[in-house]
Design a protein around this motif. Structure first.
Motif, PDB file in Angstrom:
ATOM      1  N   TRP A  59      49.593  -5.311   6.955  1.00  0.00           N
ATOM      2  CA  TRP A  59      49.199  -5.782   8.370  1.00  0.00           C
ATOM      3  C   TRP A  59      50.465  -5.268   9.098  1.00  0.00           C
ATOM      4  O   TRP A  59      51.694  -5.240   8.918  1.00  0.00           O
ATOM      5  CB  TRP A  59      49.178  -7.302   8.397  1.00  0.00           C
ATOM      6  CG  TRP A  59      47.899  -7.817   7.940  1.00  0.00           C
ATOM      7  CD1 TRP A  59      47.711  -8.445   6.842  1.00  0.00           C
ATOM      8  CD2 TRP A  59      46.836  -7.955   8.685  1.00  0.00           C
ATOM      9  NE1 TRP A  59      46.358  -8.654   6.808  1.00  0.00           N
ATOM     10  CE2 TRP A  59      45.694  -8.551   8.138  1.00  0.00           C
ATOM     11  CE3 TRP A  59      46.278  -7.501   9.862  1.00  0.00           C
ATOM     12  CZ2 TRP A  59      44.559  -8.874   8.321  1.00  0.00           C
ATOM     13  CZ3 TRP A  59      45.022  -7.632  10.402  1.00  0.00           C
ATOM     14  CH2 TRP A  59      44.214  -8.532   9.558  1.00  0.00           C
ATOM     15  N   TYR A  60      50.023  -4.715  10.395  1.00  0.00           N
ATOM     16  CA  TYR A  60      50.613  -4.164  11.409  1.00  0.00           C
ATOM     17  C   TYR A  60      50.600  -4.981  12.667  1.00  0.00           C
ATOM     18  O   TYR A  60      49.398  -5.282  12.827  1.00  0.00           O
ATOM     19  CB  TYR A  60      50.811  -2.473  11.450  1.00  0.00           C
ATOM     20  CG  TYR A  60      51.040  -1.648  10.735  1.00  0.00           C
ATOM     21  CD1 TYR A  60      50.468  -1.310   9.466  1.00  0.00           C
ATOM     22  CD2 TYR A  60      52.522  -1.144  10.796  1.00  0.00           C
ATOM     23  CE1 TYR A  60      50.870  -0.298   8.518  1.00  0.00           C
ATOM     24  CE2 TYR A  60      52.823  -0.391  10.102  1.00  0.00           C
ATOM     25  CZ  TYR A  60      52.039   0.244   8.662  1.00  0.00           C
ATOM     26  OH  TYR A  60      52.675   1.236   7.847  1.00  0.00           O
ATOM     27  N   LYS A  61      51.604  -4.890  13.461  1.00  0.00           N
ATOM     28  CA  LYS A  61      51.513  -5.659  14.663  1.00  0.00           C
ATOM     29  C   LYS A  61      51.814  -4.352  15.650  1.00  0.00           C
ATOM     30  O   LYS A  61      52.899  -3.730  15.493  1.00  0.00           O
ATOM     31  CB  LYS A  61      52.513  -6.486  14.754  1.00  0.00           C
ATOM     32  CG  LYS A  61      52.580  -7.329  16.306  1.00  0.00           C
ATOM     33  CD  LYS A  61      53.570  -8.386  16.064  1.00  0.00           C
ATOM     34  CE  LYS A  61      53.876  -9.011  17.709  1.00  0.00           C
ATOM     35  NZ  LYS A  61      55.140 -10.120  17.452  1.00  0.00           N
TER      36      LYS A  61
ATOM     37  N   ILE B 250      54.304  -5.760   9.262  1.00  0.00           N
ATOM     38  CA  ILE B 250      54.416  -7.371   9.206  1.00  0.00           C
ATOM     39  C   ILE B 250      54.583  -7.678   7.727  1.00  0.00           C
ATOM     40  O   ILE B 250      55.528  -8.544   7.306  1.00  0.00           O
ATOM     41  CB  ILE B 250      53.199  -8.127   9.750  1.00  0.00           C
ATOM     42  CG1 ILE B 250      53.031  -7.697  11.264  1.00  0.00           C
ATOM     43  CG2 ILE B 250      53.660  -9.568   9.732  1.00  0.00           C
ATOM     44  CD1 ILE B 250      51.767  -8.071  11.850  1.00  0.00           C
TER      45      ILE B 250
ATOM     46  N   ASP C  46      53.725 -13.448  20.027  1.00  0.00           N
ATOM     47  CA  ASP C  46      52.815 -12.837  18.945  1.00  0.00           C
ATOM     48  C   ASP C  46      51.671 -12.062  19.676  1.00  0.00           C
ATOM     49  O   ASP C  46      50.934 -11.495  18.852  1.00  0.00           O
ATOM     50  CB  ASP C  46      52.105 -14.158  18.007  1.00  0.00           C
ATOM     51  CG  ASP C  46      53.453 -14.889  17.389  1.00  0.00           C
ATOM     52  OD1 ASP C  46      53.148 -16.110  17.135  1.00  0.00           O
ATOM     53  OD2 ASP C  46      54.195 -13.992  16.675  1.00  0.00           O
TER      54      ASP C  46
ATOM     55  N   TYR D 155      46.536  -6.499  16.201  1.00  0.00           N
ATOM     56  CA  TYR D 155      47.057  -6.252  14.623  1.00  0.00           C
ATOM     57  C   TYR D 155      46.065  -5.399  13.976  1.00  0.00           C
ATOM     58  O   TYR D 155      44.860  -5.534  14.195  1.00  0.00           O
ATOM     59  CB  TYR D 155      47.072  -7.851  14.376  1.00  0.00           C
ATOM     60  CG  TYR D 155      47.902  -8.740  14.908  1.00  0.00           C
ATOM     61  CD1 TYR D 155      48.071  -9.296  16.049  1.00  0.00           C
ATOM     62  CD2 TYR D 155      49.447  -9.040  14.242  1.00  0.00           C
ATOM     63  CE1 TYR D 155      48.986 -10.184  16.602  1.00  0.00           C
ATOM     64  CE2 TYR D 155      50.400  -9.711  14.594  1.00  0.00           C
ATOM     65  CZ  TYR D 155      50.070 -10.346  15.896  1.00  0.00           C
ATOM     66  OH  TYR D 155      51.186 -11.191  16.240  1.00  0.00           O
TER      67      TYR D 155
ATOM     68  N   CYS E 134      44.949  -4.102  10.152  1.00  0.00           N
ATOM     69  CA  CYS E 134      45.150  -4.094   8.820  1.00  0.00           C
ATOM     70  C   CYS E 134      44.894  -2.681   8.182  1.00  0.00           C
ATOM     71  O   CYS E 134      44.224  -1.895   9.063  1.00  0.00           O
ATOM     72  CB  CYS E 134      44.031  -5.231   8.155  1.00  0.00           C
ATOM     73  SG  CYS E 134      42.594  -4.498   8.477  1.00  0.00           S
TER      74      CYS E 134
ATOM     75  N   GLY F  35      41.832  -2.547  14.675  1.00  0.00           N
ATOM     76  CA  GLY F  35      42.618  -3.688  15.395  1.00  0.00           C
ATOM     77  C   GLY F  35      41.896  -4.813  15.890  1.00  0.00           C
ATOM     78  O   GLY F  35      40.737  -4.933  16.148  1.00  0.00           O
TER      79      GLY F  35
END
Lengths: 111, 116
Positions: free
Chosen positions: A35-37, A47, A84, A88, A90, A104
């Motif tokens: 997972w990336y933010k 993340i 937050d 996001y 995957c 995203g």
């Protein structure tokens, strides 16, 4: 900010609530998931990750769940904060070959 | 202060012109990557490089070219052959290719290219 958030699925969450962001993957051979933010105007940040021999992995305020049967991945964020708010992603890979990114999900935190 | 930088943040060009996007890293990473990001799509890999003077095509290399003359630098040229060059371009680096493909990539802030 950048227009990368256009046309993306959007999740709106009240500050303090838990967030759950879902992701379906297509390659049954994928054995590693990330997972990336991505905050507005910035590049993605790592993340948390999970290997296919695990169902769950926890980090600081984040938990990733993997259901290989239905090829589904989720990211849970506890006590969601305004910081937050981001897109996001995957991502999946097979045997640590090239990573394939999803489209995203935009998370909007309502104060 | 280590990191990966891209310049400029916004770039405007006329159709038919080549344009080069800069990417520099001072993390002493061996591997570097270029991605393209379009609305409604995930990141797509354009080119990557594992070592100086070597690079490999990604999924969408047509219309792009790269060079890797120095470890710290991996510039991307968007040529006039690229049919739809307007996009957000992200550069990334990792310690080596295996760590990069296991997710541990450090991304730059991106360059938004608009071609009219």
């Amino acid at each position: 900010g950048e227009s990368v958030g256009l046309h993306l699925p959007t999740l709106s969450v009240q500050e303090g609530d838990n967030s759950i962001i879902n992701c379906a993957y297509s390659n049954s051979a994928s054995d590693y998931f990330i997972w990336y933010k991505q905050e507005s105007g910035k590049g993605p940040q790592f993340i948390i990750d999970i290997r296919s021999n695990m169902d769950k992995r926890q980090g600081q305020r984040v938990t990733v769940l993997l259901n290989k049967t239905v090829k589904h991945l989720s990211l849970q964020i506890a006590a969601t904060q305004p910081g937050d708010s981001a897109v996001y992603f995957c991502a999946e890979s097979s045997s640590y070959q090239k990573v394939t990114f999803g489209i995203g999900t935009k998370l909007q935190v309502i104060p | 202060d280590g990191g990966i930088t891209q310049s400029p943040k916004y770039l405007f060009r006329k159709e038919g012109q080549n344009v080069t996007l800069s990417c520099e890293q001072n993390l002493n990473h061996d591997a570097m990557y270029w991605y393209r990001q379009d609305p409604g799509q995930g990141l797509r890999l354009i080119y990557y490089s594992q070592i100086v003077n070597d690079f490999q095509k990604g999924d969408i290399a047509e219309g792009y070219s790269v060079s890797r003359e120095k470890k710290e630098s991996f510039p991307l040229t968007v040529t006039s052959a690229q049919k739809n060059p307007t996009a957000f371009y992200l550069c990334a680096s990792s310690i080596d290719l295996s760590t990069g493909f296991s997710g541990e990539q450090y991304f730059g802030p991106g360059t938004r290219l608009t071609v009219t």
